[in-house]
Write a protein that holds these residues in place. Sequence first.
Motif, PDB file in Angstrom:
ATOM      1  N   ALA A  45      29.087  28.039  35.052  1.00 33.82           N
ATOM      2  CA  ALA A  45      27.713  27.590  34.786  1.00 33.82           C
ATOM      3  C   ALA A  45      27.581  27.111  33.344  1.00 33.82           C
ATOM      4  O   ALA A  45      26.953  26.076  33.075  1.00 33.82           O
ATOM      5  CB  ALA A  45      26.725  28.713  35.081  1.00 33.82           C
ATOM      6  N   GLU A  46      28.188  27.841  32.418  1.00 35.79           N
ATOM      7  CA  GLU A  46      28.145  27.452  31.010  1.00 35.79           C
ATOM      8  C   GLU A  46      28.875  26.133  30.793  1.00 35.79           C
ATOM      9  O   GLU A  46      28.388  25.254  30.075  1.00 35.79           O
ATOM     10  CB  GLU A  46      28.765  28.550  30.152  1.00 35.79           C
ATOM     11  CG  GLU A  46      28.652  28.286  28.670  1.00 35.79           C
ATOM     12  CD  GLU A  46      29.202  29.428  27.835  1.00 35.79           C
ATOM     13  OE1 GLU A  46      29.552  29.155  26.675  1.00 35.79           O
ATOM     14  OE2 GLU A  46      29.283  30.565  28.331  1.00 35.79           O
ATOM     15  N   ALA A  47      30.015  25.973  31.428  1.00 37.90           N
ATOM     16  CA  ALA A  47      30.774  24.726  31.289  1.00 37.90           C
ATOM     17  C   ALA A  47      29.990  23.551  31.870  1.00 37.90           C
ATOM     18  O   ALA A  47      29.883  22.495  31.243  1.00 37.90           O
ATOM     19  CB  ALA A  47      32.136  24.855  31.968  1.00 37.90           C
ATOM     20  N   VAL A  48      29.416  23.721  33.053  1.00 40.95           N
ATOM     21  CA  VAL A  48      28.640  22.648  33.689  1.00 40.95           C
ATOM     22  C   VAL A  48      27.451  22.271  32.804  1.00 40.95           C
ATOM     23  O   VAL A  48      27.132  21.088  32.653  1.00 40.95           O
ATOM     24  CB  VAL A  48      28.183  23.050  35.105  1.00 40.95           C
ATOM     25  CG1 VAL A  48      27.155  22.063  35.652  1.00 40.95           C
ATOM     26  CG2 VAL A  48      29.381  23.146  36.052  1.00 40.95           C
ATOM     27  N   ALA A  49      26.813  23.251  32.206  1.00 40.28           N
ATOM     28  CA  ALA A  49      25.645  22.992  31.365  1.00 40.28           C
ATOM     29  C   ALA A  49      25.987  22.102  30.174  1.00 40.28           C
ATOM     30  O   ALA A  49      25.133  21.371  29.677  1.00 40.28           O
ATOM     31  CB  ALA A  49      25.043  24.315  30.880  1.00 40.28           C
ATOM     32  N   GLN A  50      27.235  22.133  29.737  1.00 38.82           N
ATOM     33  CA  GLN A  50      27.658  21.312  28.604  1.00 38.82           C
ATOM     34  C   GLN A  50      28.081  19.908  29.035  1.00 38.82           C
ATOM     35  O   GLN A  50      28.395  19.076  28.201  1.00 38.82           O
ATOM     36  CB  GLN A  50      28.768  22.018  27.831  1.00 38.82           C
ATOM     37  CG  GLN A  50      28.241  23.295  27.199  1.00 38.82           C
ATOM     38  CD  GLN A  50      29.243  23.951  26.291  1.00 38.82           C
ATOM     39  OE1 GLN A  50      29.985  23.294  25.592  1.00 38.82           O
ATOM     40  NE2 GLN A  50      29.260  25.277  26.306  1.00 38.82           N
ATOM     41  N   ARG A  51      28.098  19.671  30.347  1.00 38.63           N
ATOM     42  CA  ARG A  51      28.353  18.356  30.945  1.00 38.63           C
ATOM     43  C   ARG A  51      29.629  17.658  30.454  1.00 38.63           C
ATOM     44  O   ARG A  51      29.583  16.495  30.053  1.00 38.63           O
ATOM     45  CB  ARG A  51      27.153  17.451  30.752  1.00 38.63           C
ATOM     46  CG  ARG A  51      25.910  17.973  31.432  1.00 38.63           C
ATOM     47  CD  ARG A  51      24.767  17.005  31.301  1.00 38.63           C
ATOM     48  NE  ARG A  51      23.537  17.547  31.809  1.00 38.63           N
ATOM     49  CZ  ARG A  51      23.120  17.420  33.060  1.00 38.63           C
ATOM     50  NH1 ARG A  51      23.827  16.766  33.928  1.00 38.63           N
ATOM     51  NH2 ARG A  51      21.981  17.947  33.439  1.00 38.63           N
ATOM     52  N   PRO A  52      30.759  18.338  30.541  1.00 37.48           N
ATOM     53  CA  PRO A  52      31.995  17.615  30.240  1.00 37.48           C
ATOM     54  C   PRO A  52      32.291  16.642  31.380  1.00 37.48           C
ATOM     55  O   PRO A  52      31.749  16.790  32.478  1.00 37.48           O
ATOM     56  CB  PRO A  52      33.048  18.736  30.206  1.00 37.48           C
ATOM     57  CG  PRO A  52      32.512  19.737  31.177  1.00 37.48           C
ATOM     58  CD  PRO A  52      31.004  19.688  31.009  1.00 37.48           C
ATOM     59  N   ALA A  53      33.137  15.676  31.146  1.00 34.31           N
ATOM     60  CA  ALA A  53      33.518  14.774  32.239  1.00 34.31           C
ATOM     61  C   ALA A  53      34.257  15.544  33.319  1.00 34.31           C
ATOM     62  O   ALA A  53      34.078  15.299  34.508  1.00 34.31           O
ATOM     63  CB  ALA A  53      34.387  13.634  31.716  1.00 34.31           C
ATOM     64  N   ARG A  54      35.083  16.510  32.883  1.00 38.16           N
ATOM     65  CA  ARG A  54      35.903  17.274  33.820  1.00 38.16           C
ATOM     66  C   ARG A  54      35.954  18.733  33.410  1.00 38.16           C
ATOM     67  O   ARG A  54      35.983  19.046  32.232  1.00 38.16           O
ATOM     68  CB  ARG A  54      37.341  16.724  33.839  1.00 38.16           C
ATOM     69  CG  ARG A  54      37.419  15.286  34.275  1.00 38.16           C
ATOM     70  CD  ARG A  54      38.797  14.661  33.989  1.00 38.16           C
ATOM     71  NE  ARG A  54      39.858  15.407  34.615  1.00 38.16           N
ATOM     72  CZ  ARG A  54      41.059  15.601  34.032  1.00 38.16           C
ATOM     73  NH1 ARG A  54      41.327  15.131  32.837  1.00 38.16           N
ATOM     74  NH2 ARG A  54      41.988  16.273  34.670  1.00 38.16           N
ATOM     75  N   ILE A  55      36.010  19.595  34.416  1.00 42.46           N
ATOM     76  CA  ILE A  55      36.275  21.019  34.225  1.00 42.46           C
ATOM     77  C   ILE A  55      37.540  21.304  35.016  1.00 42.46           C
ATOM     78  O   ILE A  55      37.597  21.060  36.223  1.00 42.46           O
ATOM     79  CB  ILE A  55      35.118  21.897  34.742  1.00 42.46           C
ATOM     80  CG1 ILE A  55      33.817  21.572  34.007  1.00 42.46           C
ATOM     81  CG2 ILE A  55      35.476  23.377  34.622  1.00 42.46           C
ATOM     82  CD1 ILE A  55      32.579  22.163  34.654  1.00 42.46           C
ATOM     83  N   VAL A  56      38.563  21.787  34.338  1.00 42.13           N
ATOM     84  CA  VAL A  56      39.809  22.133  35.007  1.00 42.13           C
ATOM     85  C   VAL A  56      39.931  23.648  35.038  1.00 42.13           C
ATOM     86  O   VAL A  56      39.863  24.306  33.997  1.00 42.13           O
ATOM     87  CB  VAL A  56      41.032  21.514  34.297  1.00 42.13           C
ATOM     88  CG1 VAL A  56      42.325  21.988  34.943  1.00 42.13           C
ATOM     89  CG2 VAL A  56      40.949  19.982  34.329  1.00 42.13           C
TER      90      VAL A  56
END
Length: 125
Positions: A45-56
């Motif tokens: 959720a924290e990673a998505v909130a920062q809106r990177p192009a990709r989460i691996v």
Amino acid sequence: MDAAGAGASDGRFSVTGEWRGEVAVLALSGELDHDTAEPLREALAEAVAQRPARIVVDCGELGFCDSTGLNVLLHARLEAQEAGCTVEVAALRQPVARMFEITGAHGVFRVHADLDAALAGGHPA
């Protein structure tokens, strides 16, 4: 997940996050199940909130994943799509790879042979 990285552990499962360029990487280790899924849910959720192009999600040290863990990943994938990013997985080991194959999740996620291939934007495994 800040630039220096973040982590959470309950002794059986841990998730650590870091940035590799513009890619958010979450490294999992241990056993991901109903009792240990919350740190992953929070990190995604924290990673998505920062809106990177990709989460691996690096599963190289993940020895087990049950349906709860898989559902956390699937839910995060949908949230990421709404935010304009992707959730990809790397380095699936048995029996985690087997669960992805049996459930069809292998066809839903972009799956990379290892983290290096994911970061290079390489072809799926």
